[in-house]
Design a protein around this motif. Structure first.
Motif, PDB file in Angstrom:
ATOM      1  N   GLY A  21      29.776  37.513  38.422  1.00  0.00           N
ATOM      2  CA  GLY A  21      31.103  38.055  38.113  1.00  0.00           C
ATOM      3  C   GLY A  21      31.579  39.084  39.104  1.00  0.00           C
ATOM      4  O   GLY A  21      32.759  39.097  39.488  1.00  0.00           O
ATOM      5  N   ASN A  22      30.680  39.951  39.571  1.00  0.00           N
ATOM      6  CA  ASN A  22      31.130  40.980  40.517  1.00  0.00           C
ATOM      7  C   ASN A  22      31.450  40.381  41.882  1.00  0.00           C
ATOM      8  O   ASN A  22      32.320  40.865  42.586  1.00  0.00           O
ATOM      9  CB  ASN A  22      30.140  42.139  40.615  1.00  0.00           C
ATOM     10  N   VAL A  23      30.782  39.300  42.248  1.00  0.00           N
ATOM     11  CA  VAL A  23      31.092  38.624  43.516  1.00  0.00           C
ATOM     12  C   VAL A  23      32.482  37.989  43.424  1.00  0.00           C
ATOM     13  O   VAL A  23      33.308  38.141  44.334  1.00  0.00           O
ATOM     14  CB  VAL A  23      30.018  37.561  43.845  1.00  0.00           C
ATOM     15  N   LYS A  24      32.759  37.315  42.309  1.00  0.00           N
ATOM     16  CA  LYS A  24      34.077  36.697  42.109  1.00  0.00           C
ATOM     17  C   LYS A  24      35.168  37.761  42.030  1.00  0.00           C
ATOM     18  O   LYS A  24      36.257  37.585  42.575  1.00  0.00           O
ATOM     19  CB  LYS A  24      34.082  35.849  40.841  1.00  0.00           C
ATOM     20  N   ALA A  25      34.878  38.860  41.362  1.00  0.00           N
ATOM     21  CA  ALA A  25      35.865  39.944  41.244  1.00  0.00           C
ATOM     22  C   ALA A  25      36.200  40.517  42.615  1.00  0.00           C
ATOM     23  O   ALA A  25      37.366  40.808  42.901  1.00  0.00           O
ATOM     24  CB  ALA A  25      35.336  41.037  40.325  1.00  0.00           C
ATOM     25  N   THR A  26      35.200  40.663  43.463  1.00  0.00           N
ATOM     26  CA  THR A  26      35.438  41.192  44.808  1.00  0.00           C
ATOM     27  C   THR A  26      36.341  40.254  45.602  1.00  0.00           C
ATOM     28  O   THR A  26      37.284  40.692  46.268  1.00  0.00           O
ATOM     29  CB  THR A  26      34.106  41.412  45.547  1.00  0.00           C
ATOM     30  N   ARG A  27      36.059  38.958  45.522  1.00  0.00           N
ATOM     31  CA  ARG A  27      36.894  37.981  46.238  1.00  0.00           C
ATOM     32  C   ARG A  27      38.331  38.019  45.726  1.00  0.00           C
ATOM     33  O   ARG A  27      39.271  38.033  46.512  1.00  0.00           O
ATOM     34  CB  ARG A  27      36.326  36.573  46.072  1.00  0.00           C
ATOM     35  N   THR A  28      38.485  38.048  44.412  1.00  0.00           N
ATOM     36  CA  THR A  28      39.824  38.093  43.821  1.00  0.00           C
ATOM     37  C   THR A  28      40.550  39.367  44.215  1.00  0.00           C
ATOM     38  O   THR A  28      41.742  39.348  44.543  1.00  0.00           O
ATOM     39  CB  THR A  28      39.732  37.985  42.287  1.00  0.00           C
ATOM     40  N   PHE A  29      39.841  40.477  44.216  1.00  0.00           N
ATOM     41  CA  PHE A  29      40.427  41.759  44.594  1.00  0.00           C
ATOM     42  C   PHE A  29      40.913  41.721  46.043  1.00  0.00           C
ATOM     43  O   PHE A  29      42.023  42.156  46.340  1.00  0.00           O
ATOM     44  CB  PHE A  29      39.404  42.875  44.396  1.00  0.00           C
ATOM     45  N   GLU A  30      40.097  41.200  46.941  1.00  0.00           N
ATOM     46  CA  GLU A  30      40.486  41.137  48.351  1.00  0.00           C
ATOM     47  C   GLU A  30      41.695  40.231  48.551  1.00  0.00           C
ATOM     48  O   GLU A  30      42.600  40.556  49.338  1.00  0.00           O
ATOM     49  CB  GLU A  30      39.307  40.673  49.215  1.00  0.00           C
ATOM     50  N   MET A  31      41.752  39.109  47.839  1.00  0.00           N
ATOM     51  CA  MET A  31      42.922  38.229  47.934  1.00  0.00           C
ATOM     52  C   MET A  31      44.168  38.930  47.398  1.00  0.00           C
ATOM     53  O   MET A  31      45.257  38.785  47.957  1.00  0.00           O
ATOM     54  CB  MET A  31      42.674  36.925  47.182  1.00  0.00           C
ATOM     55  N   ARG A  67      42.816  49.050  42.852  1.00  0.00           N
ATOM     56  CA  ARG A  67      41.514  49.655  43.114  1.00  0.00           C
ATOM     57  C   ARG A  67      40.443  48.890  42.340  1.00  0.00           C
ATOM     58  O   ARG A  67      40.683  48.443  41.220  1.00  0.00           O
ATOM     59  CB  ARG A  67      41.546  51.114  42.657  1.00  0.00           C
ATOM     60  N   LEU A  68      39.295  48.753  42.937  1.00  0.00           N
ATOM     61  CA  LEU A  68      38.170  48.098  42.291  1.00  0.00           C
ATOM     62  C   LEU A  68      37.016  49.086  42.247  1.00  0.00           C
ATOM     63  O   LEU A  68      36.662  49.670  43.269  1.00  0.00           O
ATOM     64  CB  LEU A  68      37.759  46.848  43.076  1.00  0.00           C
TER      65      LEU A  68
END
Length: 71
Positions: free
Chosen positions: A9-19, A35-36
């Motif tokens: 989940g944190n990997v997916k959240a990081t990708r979504t945040f960057e997009m 902000r994340l």
């Protein structure tokens, strides 16, 4: 990274945040408006501190100056 109760989940959240940041940048919206943070459910005080700090940051940025596009 990868140390998440929800597996990746944190990997997916990081990708979504960057997009999301890239999209905001393309739209001309200050990327400081998102902000994340990684905060455990056991860190209530940290959550409150981060939420208050981020609220002050966004207030200091002022209006987003987002204008609707003409139809």
């Amino acid at each position: 990274m990868g140390d998440c109760h929800y597996l990746d989940g944190n990997v997916k959240a990081t990708r979504t945040f960057e997009m999301t940041r890239e999209l905001l940048d393309l739209l001309g919206i200050d990327t400081e408006r998102v902000r994340l943070e990684w905060i455990s459910s056991a860190e209530g005080n940290k959550f409150a501190e981060v939420a208050n700090e981020f609220t002050e940051k966004v207030k200091a940025l002022g209006p987003a100056n987002i204008r609707p596009q003409a139809a």
